[in-house]
Design a protein around this motif. Sequence first.
Motif, PDB file in Angstrom:
ATOM      1  N   ASP A  14      47.821  54.246  24.786  1.00 48.84           N
ATOM      2  CA  ASP A  14      49.019  54.908  25.340  1.00 48.84           C
ATOM      3  C   ASP A  14      50.158  53.913  25.582  1.00 48.84           C
ATOM      4  OD1 ASP A  14      47.690  53.677  27.419  1.00 48.84           O
ATOM      5  OD2 ASP A  14      47.693  55.406  28.765  1.00 48.84           O
ATOM      6  N   LEU A  15      49.814  52.676  25.927  1.00 51.14           N
ATOM      7  CA  LEU A  15      50.862  51.653  26.107  1.00 51.14           C
ATOM      8  C   LEU A  15      51.489  51.302  24.756  1.00 51.14           C
ATOM      9  CD1 LEU A  15      52.462  49.530  27.692  1.00 51.14           C
ATOM     10  CD2 LEU A  15      50.503  47.976  27.492  1.00 51.14           C
ATOM     11  N   LEU A  16      50.649  51.189  23.722  1.00 50.29           N
ATOM     12  CA  LEU A  16      51.158  50.896  22.374  1.00 50.29           C
ATOM     13  C   LEU A  16      52.137  51.983  21.932  1.00 50.29           C
ATOM     14  CD1 LEU A  16      51.117  49.274  19.723  1.00 50.29           C
ATOM     15  CD2 LEU A  16      49.074  50.556  19.057  1.00 50.29           C
ATOM     16  N   ARG A  17      51.777  53.234  22.179  1.00 45.10           N
ATOM     17  CA  ARG A  17      52.668  54.347  21.812  1.00 45.10           C
ATOM     18  C   ARG A  17      53.988  54.273  22.581  1.00 45.10           C
ATOM     19  NH1 ARG A  17      50.034  60.061  20.524  1.00 45.10           N
ATOM     20  NH2 ARG A  17      52.105  60.663  21.168  1.00 45.10           N
ATOM     21  N   ALA A  18      53.897  53.908  23.871  1.00 44.65           N
ATOM     22  CA  ALA A  18      55.121  53.808  24.693  1.00 44.65           C
ATOM     23  C   ALA A  18      56.021  52.691  24.178  1.00 44.65           C
ATOM     24  CB  ALA A  18      54.749  53.570  26.155  1.00 44.65           C
ATOM     25  N   LEU A  19      55.412  51.537  23.838  1.00 42.57           N
ATOM     26  CA  LEU A  19      56.192  50.408  23.309  1.00 42.57           C
ATOM     27  C   LEU A  19      56.951  50.808  22.048  1.00 42.57           C
ATOM     28  CD1 LEU A  19      53.595  47.486  23.540  1.00 42.57           C
ATOM     29  CD2 LEU A  19      55.704  47.646  24.821  1.00 42.57           C
ATOM     30  N   ILE A  20      56.271  51.565  21.190  1.00 43.60           N
ATOM     31  CA  ILE A  20      56.914  51.996  19.937  1.00 43.60           C
ATOM     32  C   ILE A  20      58.024  52.993  20.240  1.00 43.60           C
ATOM     33  CG2 ILE A  20      56.548  53.217  17.753  1.00 43.60           C
ATOM     34  CD1 ILE A  20      53.624  52.093  17.804  1.00 43.60           C
ATOM     35  N   ARG A  21      57.706  53.989  21.075  1.00 45.18           N
ATOM     36  CA  ARG A  21      58.678  55.057  21.373  1.00 45.18           C
ATOM     37  C   ARG A  21      59.948  54.498  22.007  1.00 45.18           C
ATOM     38  NH1 ARG A  21      59.985  57.966  25.697  1.00 45.18           N
ATOM     39  NH2 ARG A  21      58.395  57.057  27.033  1.00 45.18           N
ATOM     40  N   GLN A  22      59.796  53.456  22.825  1.00 47.03           N
ATOM     41  CA  GLN A  22      60.948  52.942  23.565  1.00 47.03           C
ATOM     42  C   GLN A  22      61.769  51.922  22.795  1.00 47.03           C
ATOM     43  OE1 GLN A  22      58.597  51.820  26.891  1.00 47.03           O
ATOM     44  NE2 GLN A  22      58.932  53.733  27.976  1.00 47.03           N
ATOM     45  N   LYS A  32      66.522  58.885  26.826  1.00 44.75           N
ATOM     46  CA  LYS A  32      65.203  59.490  26.542  1.00 44.75           C
ATOM     47  C   LYS A  32      64.109  58.418  26.527  1.00 44.75           C
ATOM     48  CE  LYS A  32      67.099  63.317  23.888  1.00 44.75           C
ATOM     49  NZ  LYS A  32      67.515  63.717  22.529  1.00 44.75           N
ATOM     50  N   ALA A  33      64.484  57.197  26.153  1.00 42.75           N
ATOM     51  CA  ALA A  33      63.483  56.127  26.058  1.00 42.75           C
ATOM     52  C   ALA A  33      63.167  55.505  27.412  1.00 42.75           C
ATOM     53  CB  ALA A  33      63.984  55.042  25.111  1.00 42.75           C
ATOM     54  N   VAL A  34      64.102  55.640  28.339  1.00 42.89           N
ATOM     55  CA  VAL A  34      63.916  55.008  29.654  1.00 42.89           C
ATOM     56  C   VAL A  34      63.031  55.904  30.509  1.00 42.89           C
ATOM     57  CG1 VAL A  34      65.109  54.363  31.770  1.00 42.89           C
ATOM     58  CG2 VAL A  34      66.104  53.782  29.586  1.00 42.89           C
ATOM     59  N   GLU A  35      61.957  55.339  31.029  1.00 43.72           N
ATOM     60  CA  GLU A  35      61.091  56.131  31.904  1.00 43.72           C
ATOM     61  C   GLU A  35      61.605  56.032  33.327  1.00 43.72           C
ATOM     62  OE1 GLU A  35      57.322  54.383  31.138  1.00 43.72           O
ATOM     63  OE2 GLU A  35      56.884  55.705  29.456  1.00 43.72           O
ATOM     64  N   GLY A  36      61.423  57.076  34.081  1.00 42.57           N
ATOM     65  CA  GLY A  36      61.850  57.031  35.485  1.00 42.57           C
ATOM     66  C   GLY A  36      62.906  58.087  35.768  1.00 42.57           C
ATOM     67  N   THR A  37      62.916  58.570  36.994  1.00 36.79           N
ATOM     68  CA  THR A  37      63.832  59.659  37.360  1.00 36.79           C
ATOM     69  C   THR A  37      65.245  59.142  37.602  1.00 36.79           C
ATOM     70  OG1 THR A  37      63.109  59.370  39.633  1.00 36.79           O
ATOM     71  CG2 THR A  37      62.054  61.132  38.369  1.00 36.79           C
ATOM     72  N   GLU A  38      65.345  57.836  37.893  1.00 34.77           N
ATOM     73  CA  GLU A  38      66.674  57.288  38.161  1.00 34.77           C
ATOM     74  C   GLU A  38      66.881  55.995  37.380  1.00 34.77           C
ATOM     75  OE1 GLU A  38      69.275  56.428  42.162  1.00 34.77           O
ATOM     76  OE2 GLU A  38      67.574  57.777  42.333  1.00 34.77           O
ATOM     77  N   ILE A  39      68.110  55.796  36.915  1.00 32.62           N
ATOM     78  CA  ILE A  39      68.394  54.571  36.163  1.00 32.62           C
ATOM     79  C   ILE A  39      69.541  53.807  36.810  1.00 32.62           C
ATOM     80  CG2 ILE A  39      67.631  55.294  33.878  1.00 32.62           C
ATOM     81  CD1 ILE A  39      70.721  55.805  33.377  1.00 32.62           C
ATOM     82  N   THR A  40      69.583  52.520  36.488  1.00 28.93           N
ATOM     83  CA  THR A  40      70.708  51.669  36.884  1.00 28.93           C
ATOM     84  C   THR A  40      71.466  51.300  35.618  1.00 28.93           C
ATOM     85  OG1 THR A  40      69.440  50.751  38.702  1.00 28.93           O
ATOM     86  CG2 THR A  40      71.332  49.480  37.994  1.00 28.93           C
ATOM     87  N   ILE A  41      72.794  51.449  35.656  1.00 29.83           N
ATOM     88  CA  ILE A  41      73.618  51.030  34.517  1.00 29.83           C
ATOM     89  C   ILE A  41      74.533  49.907  34.984  1.00 29.83           C
ATOM     90  CG2 ILE A  41      75.111  51.788  32.632  1.00 29.83           C
ATOM     91  CD1 ILE A  41      74.401  54.650  33.244  1.00 29.83           C
ATOM     92  N   GLN A  42      74.536  48.818  34.225  1.00 30.37           N
ATOM     93  CA  GLN A  42      75.368  47.661  34.586  1.00 30.37           C
ATOM     94  C   GLN A  42      76.423  47.449  33.504  1.00 30.37           C
ATOM     95  OE1 GLN A  42      71.775  45.193  34.914  1.00 30.37           O
ATOM     96  NE2 GLN A  42      72.515  44.577  36.926  1.00 30.37           N
ATOM     97  N   ASP A  64      46.899  59.416  22.590  1.00 31.92           N
ATOM     98  CA  ASP A  64      47.530  59.102  23.876  1.00 31.92           C
ATOM     99  C   ASP A  64      46.437  58.917  24.937  1.00 31.92           C
ATOM    100  OD1 ASP A  64      49.676  58.491  25.354  1.00 31.92           O
ATOM    101  OD2 ASP A  64      50.580  60.478  25.384  1.00 31.92           O
ATOM    102  N   THR A  65      45.602  57.897  24.744  1.00 26.12           N
ATOM    103  CA  THR A  65      44.506  57.648  25.684  1.00 26.12           C
ATOM    104  C   THR A  65      44.570  56.179  26.103  1.00 26.12           C
ATOM    105  OG1 THR A  65      43.036  56.952  23.902  1.00 26.12           O
ATOM    106  CG2 THR A  65      43.021  59.298  24.477  1.00 26.12           C
ATOM    107  N   THR A  66      43.680  55.805  26.990  1.00 26.17           N
ATOM    108  CA  THR A  66      43.644  54.394  27.405  1.00 26.17           C
ATOM    109  C   THR A  66      42.642  53.603  26.554  1.00 26.17           C
ATOM    110  OG1 THR A  66      42.034  55.018  29.078  1.00 26.17           O
ATOM    111  CG2 THR A  66      44.325  54.835  29.792  1.00 26.17           C
ATOM    112  N   ASP A  67      42.117  54.226  25.480  1.00 20.70           N
ATOM    113  CA  ASP A  67      41.198  53.498  24.590  1.00 20.70           C
ATOM    114  C   ASP A  67      41.902  52.260  24.035  1.00 20.70           C
ATOM    115  OD1 ASP A  67      39.534  55.554  25.052  1.00 20.70           O
ATOM    116  OD2 ASP A  67      39.677  56.479  23.067  1.00 20.70           O
TER     117      ASP A  67
END
Length: 378
Positions: free
Chosen positions: A140-148, A340-350, A217-220
């Motif tokens: 699942d981490l590998l998939r997240a890295l690719i998606r983001q 869409k790639a950023v996880e989390g309900t709130e973001i910071t923009i600089q 999408d597993t922790t395998d």
Amino acid sequence: MKFTIQRDLFVQSIQDVMKAVSTRTTIPILTGIKLIASEEGITLTGSDSDISIESFIPVEEDGKVLVEVQETGGVVLQAKFFSEIVKKLPGTDIEMEITQGFQTVIRSGSAEFNLNGLDPREYPHLPQIAEEHVFKMPADLLRALIRQTVFAVSTSETRPILTGVNWQISDSQLTCVATDSHRLAMRTAPIEESLSEEYNVVIPGKSLTELSKIVDDTTDPVDIVITENQILFKTKHILFFSRLLEGNYPDTSRLIPSESKTTMSIKTKEFLQAIDRASLLAREGRNNVVKLATEVNNSVEVSSDSPEIGKVVEHIQTSNMEGEELRISFSAKYMMDALKAVEGTEITIQFTGAMRPFILRPLDDESILQLILPVRTY
């Protein structure tokens, strides 16, 4: 070769290897899927020289018999027809048999197909990779890295190196970076193994996109092996090889601003929906551009206009805003991809100014970074 196999398993395995089969190839046999039946089980292989995928179905797993192999052997079958036939067979089990001259009989329920096959010995060999330096990563981490990251690769062949994602490994940390020179996506993740070597490779974006469709999408754990010109991803029953891109990836660390003049925190979903609405009119105009302007009372104005159609203005409350006043324009598509790639309900923009790159991050998370170059309109 003769065996009987569960249809659903077979369909899934064929679909996995099909992701590597290309209709446009200079080697005709690569438009086929190679099947090998051994006493251990059935191995399917698909390849287009850049990506090779091998899927294995064992004779039995967890006490359940999946395949009955009556006779070992192998064949290469035209992928397009073979995959369609197997998908549409009526029964729950499939029987396959190879007769003289690689003629292949496929039976299931009341249906019987005869396909012309080719000699599997003529199929190119998969890369041989010595598995010396292996590191593991949860699927699942590998998939997240690719998606983001993968969405930010370049689609233009003028700079082939930018069509891939740069993976750098040092000090037990993996950093993945993709850029098309108008935006950049970066994601870091810790690696549990202490690798003796450092790596700096570029994996084609296409390979990673196909890999993410296969990995569950597993922790395998997924085993990853990097060599000079290949990378191998290995799951329980799948080997996924990809060639690496040649050349040096540009040093992107200089692009990321270290200080900011205007900072805001904003709800991710609310901001994404506002940009989406503004882009409805922006699409018709030049280049899908949306404007953002800071206002008093910690709110921002999101707007876009298209002279022929009309304009849209929306005000959004931020949870926090500091620094200088700002008016900036950017591509609505790039902003939406980043959000869409950023996880989390709130973001910071600089922001560092109206014509300087700006960065988005999830609140209190340094592992994900999205960078966008603004567009000159004001």
